[in-house]
Write a protein that holds these residues in place. Structure first.
Motif, short mmCIF file in Angstrom:
data_model
loop_
_atom_site.label_atom_id
_atom_site.label_comp_id
_atom_site.label_asym_id
_atom_site.label_seq_id
_atom_site.Cartn_x
_atom_site.Cartn_y
_atom_site.Cartn_z
N LYS A 37 0.81 -1.22 0.00
CA LYS A 37 0.00 0.00 0.00
C LYS A 37 0.85 1.27 0.00
CE LYS A 37 -3.85 -1.94 2.63
NZ LYS A 37 -4.68 -1.75 3.85
N ALA A 38 2.15 1.12 -0.06
CA ALA A 38 3.05 2.26 0.12
C ALA A 38 2.84 3.35 -0.93
CB ALA A 38 4.49 1.79 0.13
N ASP A 39 2.78 2.99 -2.20
CA ASP A 39 2.65 4.00 -3.25
C ASP A 39 1.34 4.76 -3.14
OD1 ASP A 39 5.13 3.44 -4.37
OD2 ASP A 39 4.31 1.88 -5.67
N GLN A 40 0.27 4.04 -2.90
CA GLN A 40 -1.05 4.66 -2.78
C GLN A 40 -1.09 5.59 -1.57
OE1 GLN A 40 -4.15 1.91 -1.93
NE2 GLN A 40 -5.76 3.44 -1.96
N LEU A 41 -0.55 5.15 -0.45
CA LEU A 41 -0.55 5.95 0.76
C LEU A 41 0.35 7.18 0.62
CD1 LEU A 41 -2.16 5.55 3.31
CD2 LEU A 41 -0.22 4.45 4.33
N LEU A 42 1.48 7.03 -0.05
CA LEU A 42 2.37 8.17 -0.27
C LEU A 42 1.70 9.23 -1.15
CD1 LEU A 42 5.19 9.37 0.28
CD2 LEU A 42 5.91 8.33 -1.85
N ARG A 43 0.97 8.78 -2.18
CA ARG A 43 0.23 9.74 -3.02
C ARG A 43 -0.82 10.48 -2.20
NH1 ARG A 43 0.55 5.60 -6.94
NH2 ARG A 43 -1.54 4.89 -6.39
N ASN A 44 -1.48 9.75 -1.31
CA ASN A 44 -2.50 10.35 -0.45
C ASN A 44 -1.88 11.37 0.51
OD1 ASN A 44 -4.90 10.87 0.81
ND2 ASN A 44 -4.96 8.96 1.94
N ILE A 45 -0.75 11.03 1.09
CA ILE A 45 -0.06 11.94 2.01
C ILE A 45 0.42 13.18 1.27
CG2 ILE A 45 2.04 12.20 3.41
CD1 ILE A 45 1.62 9.26 4.26
N THR A 46 0.97 12.99 0.07
CA THR A 46 1.46 14.12 -0.72
C THR A 46 0.30 15.04 -1.12
OG1 THR A 46 3.25 12.73 -1.53
CG2 THR A 46 2.85 14.77 -2.72
N ALA A 47 -0.86 14.45 -1.44
CA ALA A 47 -2.03 15.25 -1.81
C ALA A 47 -2.53 16.07 -0.61
CB ALA A 47 -3.14 14.35 -2.33
N ASN A 48 -2.38 15.55 0.59
CA ASN A 48 -2.83 16.25 1.80
C ASN A 48 -1.68 16.92 2.53
OD1 ASN A 48 -5.54 15.45 1.49
ND2 ASN A 48 -5.03 13.43 2.30
N GLU A 49 -0.64 17.27 1.81
CA GLU A 49 0.57 17.85 2.40
C GLU A 49 0.27 19.16 3.14
OE1 GLU A 49 4.49 19.83 0.51
OE2 GLU A 49 3.97 17.85 -0.24
N LYS A 50 -0.61 19.98 2.60
CA LYS A 50 -0.93 21.26 3.24
C LYS A 50 -1.62 21.04 4.59
CE LYS A 50 -1.13 23.98 -0.93
NZ LYS A 50 -1.91 24.86 -1.79
N GLN A 51 -2.48 20.06 4.65
CA GLN A 51 -3.17 19.76 5.91
C GLN A 51 -2.18 19.24 6.95
OE1 GLN A 51 -6.25 16.84 5.58
NE2 GLN A 51 -6.69 16.83 7.76
N VAL A 52 -1.24 18.40 6.52
CA VAL A 52 -0.22 17.87 7.44
C VAL A 52 0.67 19.02 7.92
CG1 VAL A 52 1.77 16.33 7.63
CG2 VAL A 52 -0.26 15.57 6.39
N ARG A 53 1.02 19.92 7.03
CA ARG A 53 1.87 21.06 7.41
C ARG A 53 1.14 21.97 8.38
NH1 ARG A 53 4.28 25.81 3.54
NH2 ARG A 53 5.72 26.64 5.08
#
Length: 130
Positions: free
Chosen positions: A58-74
């Motif tokens: 699931k790593a690639d899918q989860l990394l894309r999801n994290i990158t898409a929500n980067e502003k929220q994480v920041r």
């Protein structure tokens, strides 16, 4: 002197990012995200985080999801470290595949070695001319 500050901030960001990912993945049963390493640029403006994701399928899918929500994480990171840092760094995420690499090497080392006695007892010629 500057390198010491970078290391302290990197440790702080690693700890806080791991807490954020732990809270976000708690709802996803069977998935674990850990922050294995964080590097911070000398001007403290860019944070590069290496993530270890289990299961690795699931790593690639989860990394894309994290990158898409980067502003929220920041933003969430900013609310957690606003008293320690003046500027919240830009986040960049990469998959840390070192554990998969170690596992692959371990599998190669566990492979049975070919038995030289199966070669008919013949020894391989050695070229001593070199």
């Amino acid at each position: 002197m500057q390198e010491t500050r970078q290391n302290k901030i990197a440790r702080l960001l690693q700890k806080e990012l791991s807490i954020i990912f732990q809270q976000q993945t708690r709802a996803m049963h069977g998935t674990m995200v850990s922050v294995t390493r964080v590097k911070i640029s000398p001007d403290l403006s860019i944070c590069t985080a290496y993530l270890s994701i289990f299961p690795s399928a699931k790593a690639d899918q989860l990394l894309r999801n994290i990158t898409a929500n980067e502003k929220q994480v920041r933003y969430e990171l900013g609310t957690r470290v606003r008293h320690q840092l003046r500027i919240i760094p830009e986040l960049r995420f990469f998959i840390d595949d070192s554990l998969d690499y170690i596992e692959h090497i371990d599998q190669l080392l566990r492979r049975p070695t070919p038995d030289p006695s199966l070669n008919g007892g013949e020894k391989l010629p050695i070229d001593n001319d070199k």
